[in-house]
Design a protein around this motif. Structure first.
Motif, PDB file in Angstrom:
ATOM      1  N   THR A   1     -13.728 104.360 -20.734  1.00 53.52           N
ATOM      2  CA  THR A   1     -14.599 104.639 -21.871  1.00 53.52           C
ATOM      3  C   THR A   1     -13.809 104.839 -23.165  1.00 53.52           C
ATOM      4  O   THR A   1     -12.595 105.077 -23.143  1.00 53.52           O
TER       5      THR A   1
ATOM      6  N   ASN B   1     -14.498 106.156 -27.569  1.00 56.23           N
ATOM      7  CA  ASN B   1     -15.346 106.620 -28.668  1.00 56.23           C
ATOM      8  C   ASN B   1     -14.676 106.172 -29.953  1.00 56.23           C
ATOM      9  O   ASN B   1     -13.455 106.323 -30.101  1.00 56.23           O
TER      10      ASN B   1
ATOM     11  N   VAL C   1     -19.580 107.936 -26.946  1.00 57.70           N
ATOM     12  CA  VAL C   1     -18.822 107.344 -25.842  1.00 57.70           C
ATOM     13  C   VAL C   1     -19.557 106.133 -25.277  1.00 57.70           C
ATOM     14  O   VAL C   1     -20.761 106.187 -25.038  1.00 57.70           O
TER      15      VAL C   1
ATOM     16  N   GLU D   1     -11.419 108.773 -28.949  1.00 57.85           N
ATOM     17  CA  GLU D   1     -11.340 109.246 -27.566  1.00 57.85           C
ATOM     18  C   GLU D   1     -11.137 108.044 -26.658  1.00 57.85           C
ATOM     19  O   GLU D   1     -11.703 106.979 -26.893  1.00 57.85           O
ATOM     20  N   ARG D   2     -10.337 108.243 -25.627  1.00 56.87           N
ATOM     21  CA  ARG D   2     -10.085 107.141 -24.694  1.00 56.87           C
ATOM     22  C   ARG D   2      -9.879 107.719 -23.307  1.00 56.87           C
ATOM     23  O   ARG D   2      -9.032 108.600 -23.108  1.00 56.87           O
TER      24      ARG D   2
END
Length: 499
Positions: free
Chosen positions: A191, A193, A396, A444-445
Motif C-alpha cells: 500500500t 499514501n 491509503v 506512507e509506504r
C-alpha cells in the motif's frame, strides 16, 4: 439443524422480514391507500417478465423497486436519477435471477420441509401475539399485507427457502487455498499514501496577457468529429473500465466500416454534438487537453484516436480535414474563440512552469503540504475543484488499484512510480493526468511481510472466500440466464416505476 440449514433459515427469515416491512410501507405509509389500496385487477395480472413460462408480476416488482428506492431517498436522489443509474434494471435482474435459482432448485429436487417453513413463520414477530405465533394474526396479516391466501403465500415462501438452499449448495464450493490467501495479501498488503498537488491551466488563466493578432493566427486547425462516453465525477474503477471497453468497441466498429457520424448519433453522451453526428467543426490545437490534442493532431485525415480519458470521460475523435495556420486568414475565426484558445494554451504553459518549480522546490527539501497548504476547513468543499494549487492526500490505496483516489485521467506512470519506492519519497517527475500536471510525494509506504501476513491471514482468508462466493454466484446465475427463456415487458416496468 446443521450450520448450513441454520444459516439458510436466518437469511430467509431476514429477507422475509424486510419484505414484510416494505409491504407495510407500501400499504400504510405516506401516500398509501391502506388495505384497499391494492393495484387494480388488470395491473395485478400484468407481468414485468416471464422466466421460462413463469411470471414475475408487476406488483412484486413494484414492491422490490420501492424497497431499493427507499435506500436512496436520504441521499436526495429522484426517481429520474435512479432510472439514469439503472436501478430499475438492477431490481428486475435480481428478481429474474432469484426466480431462475428457485426453478433450478425445483429441477434438482431441493425443497423446504414443513419443519423449516414452520420455524421461519413462527419466528416472524408480525405473526405473533404476546410473543407466540398466532394463526389468526398470521391469516389476517397475509391477507391484508400480501393480498394472498395463506396457501399461496406459503408456496412462495417454500420456493424461496428452496432457492436459498440451492444457492448455499453452490456457494459451498467457495474454497480458497493458502496460495490464494497469500496472493491476496501480496496485493492488499502493498500500500501507499500520496500527497499531491494539481496544476490546472484554469488556475493560471487570469495571468495570461491579451494576445496579439499575430499570436492568434499561429494555430493549426483540424476538422473533427467526436464521440464521448461520459464518466461522472468520482466514477469507480469498474465504471472507468466499462466506459473504456464501450469506447473501444465503438472504435472497432468504426474502423471496421461503420460511419462515425451514425455511431455518434447512436452512442455519444455529448448532448451538444450528438444530433450532428459528433460534428466539432474546425478546432484549434488548444481546444483539447494536451493528451487528446497530441493524439488528434498526430493523425492523418480519416484517422480515429484510441479512447482518450479526460475529466469528462473517454473520447473518440475522427480527423476529417486539416489546414495549417499559414493558409487561413484570421478573419475566418471568431476573435473571441481564437482569444480563448490562445489563452488556454498559454495557461497550460504557465501550469507546466509552476509544476516544474514545485518539483524543484520539493527536491530542495520542502514538503508539498508546506509549499501548497490546503485552505482552512470549510473554506472550500472537499469535493470541489481547487481554485489554486493545494496539497491533497489520497488516503491509503493498494498496488492493485487502477487509479489514484481523487485523480481523473491515465495514471499508469504515477502508479508505477509510486510502488517502485521502498518508503516515503518525492516522485522525481511531473505527471500529466487529464488536464492536470501533478507533483506527488509518497508519505506512507507498506510492503508485505511474513509477520504481517500471519496476523492478517484469517481475515484475508474470509475476505477471499466471500469474494469467491460472489464470483461463483455470478457465474452460476449467468449460466442459468444463458439457458433460460426470458421475456421482459418494458411497458409494465415503466408503468410500475412511474414513467
Amino acid at each position: 439443524m446443521n450450520e448450513s440449514s441454520q444459516r439458510t433459515k436466518q437469511l430467509a427469515s431476514l429477507a422475509f422480514i424486510i419484505l414484510i416491512g416494505v409491504v407495510f410501507a407500501l400499504q400504510f405509509g405516506p401516500g398509501s391507500r391502506g388495505c384497499d389500496g391494492r393495484l387494480q385487477t388488470e395491473q395485478e395480472a400484468a407481468t414485468v417478465a416471464v422466466v421460462n413460462r413463469r411470471e414475475i408480476t408487476t406488483r412484486d416488482f413494484a414492491r422490490a423497486y420501492a424497497n431499493q428506492a427507499a435506500q436512496y431517498q436520504g441521499q436526495g436522489l429522484t426517481n429520474d436519477i435512479l432510472k439514469q443509474l439503472g436501478v430499475p434494471k438492477s431490481v428486475l435482474d435480481s428478481l429474474v435471477n432469484n426466480e431462475l435459482i428457485a426453478q433450478d432448485a425445483e429441477a434438482n429436487g431441493i425443497t423446504a420441509s414443513d419443519e423449516e417453513l414452520r420455524e421461519l413463520l413462527f419466528s416472524v414477530p408480525m405473526f405473533q401475539r404476546d410473543g407466540v405465533f398466532n394463526a389468526e394474526v398470521y391469516q389476517q396479516n397475509v391477507r391484508g399485507f400480501m393480498g394472498k391466501s395463506a396457501t399461496d403465500f406459503e408456496t412462495e415462501l417454500r420456493r424461496s427457502l428452496a432457492a436459498q438452499k440451492q444457492q448455499e449448495l453452490i456457494l459451498s464450493g467457495a474454497i480458497v487455498s493458502e496460495d490464494e490467501v497469500r496472493a491476496r495479501y501480496q496485493r492488499e498488503g502493498n500500500t501507499a499514501n500520496l500527497s499531491y498537488v494539481r496544476f490546472l491551466p484554469a488556475m493560471f488563466a487570469d495571468q495570461v496577457a491579451e494576445p496579439t493578432a499575430a499570436q492568434l493566427a499561429a494555430f493549426e486547425a483540424t476538422q473533427a468529429r467526436q464521440i464521448l462516453i461520459a464518466l461522472p465525477e468520482g466514477a469507480s474503477d469498474a465504471d472507468r473500465t466499462a466506459a473504456k471497453e464501450r469506447a473501444s468497441a465503438l472504435r472497432t466498429e468504426i474502423t471496421g466500416g461503420k460511419d462515425f457520424a451514425a455511431a455518434a448519433r447512436e452512442a455519444s453522451d455529448d448532448q451538444g454534438t450528438r444530433e450532428q453526428g459528433g460534428e466539432l467543426g474546425w478546432v484549434e490545437r488548444g481546444a483539447f487537453t494536451q493528451e487528446l490534442s497530441d493524439a488528434v493532431f498526430g493523425l492523418e485525415v480519416g484517422g480515429v484516436t484510441e479512447p482518450i480519458l479526460t475529466q469528462y470521460g473517454f473520447h473518440l475523435v475522427k480527423v476529417e480535414g486539416k489546414r495549417p495556420a499559414s493558409t487561413r486568414a484570421l478573419a475566418e475565426v471568431s476573435s473571441e474563440i481564437a482569444r480563448s484558445l490562445y489563452k488556454k494554451e498559454e495557461a497550460q504553459k504557465l501550469a507546466r512552469a509552476a509544476a516544474d518549480k514545485a518539483l524543484a522546490d520539493a527536491k530542495a527539501g520542502r514538503a508539498l503540504t508546506e509549499l501548497f497548504p490546503a485552505p482552512e476547513a470549510g473554506a472550500t468543499p472537499s469535493f470541489g475543484v481547487e481554485a489554486d494549487p493545494e496539497a491533497r492526500s489520497t488516503g491509503v490505496f493498494t498496488a492493485s488499484a487502477t487509479s489514484v483516489p481523487g485523480l481523473m485521467g491515465d495514471q499508469t506512470e504515477l502508479l508505477a512510480a509510486t510502488f517502485k519506492t521502498g518508503g516515503p519519497a518525492l516522485l522525481d517527475q511531473v505527471f500529466e493526468i487529464g488536464d492536470a500536471l501533478v507533483v506527488a510525494q509518497v508519505t506512507e509506504r507498506a510492503q508485505p511481510s511474513d509477520e504481517a501476513f500471519a496476523q492478517q491471514q484469517d481475515a484475508l482468508r474470509e475476505e477471499a472466500r466471500e469474494a469467491k462466493k460472489i464470483e461463483l454466484r455470478d457465474t452460476y446465475v449467468e449460466q442459468l440466464r444463458q439457458r433460460a427463456n426470458i421475456t421482459i415487458n418494458q411497458q409494465s416496468v415503466d408503468a410500475a416505476i412511474g414513467g
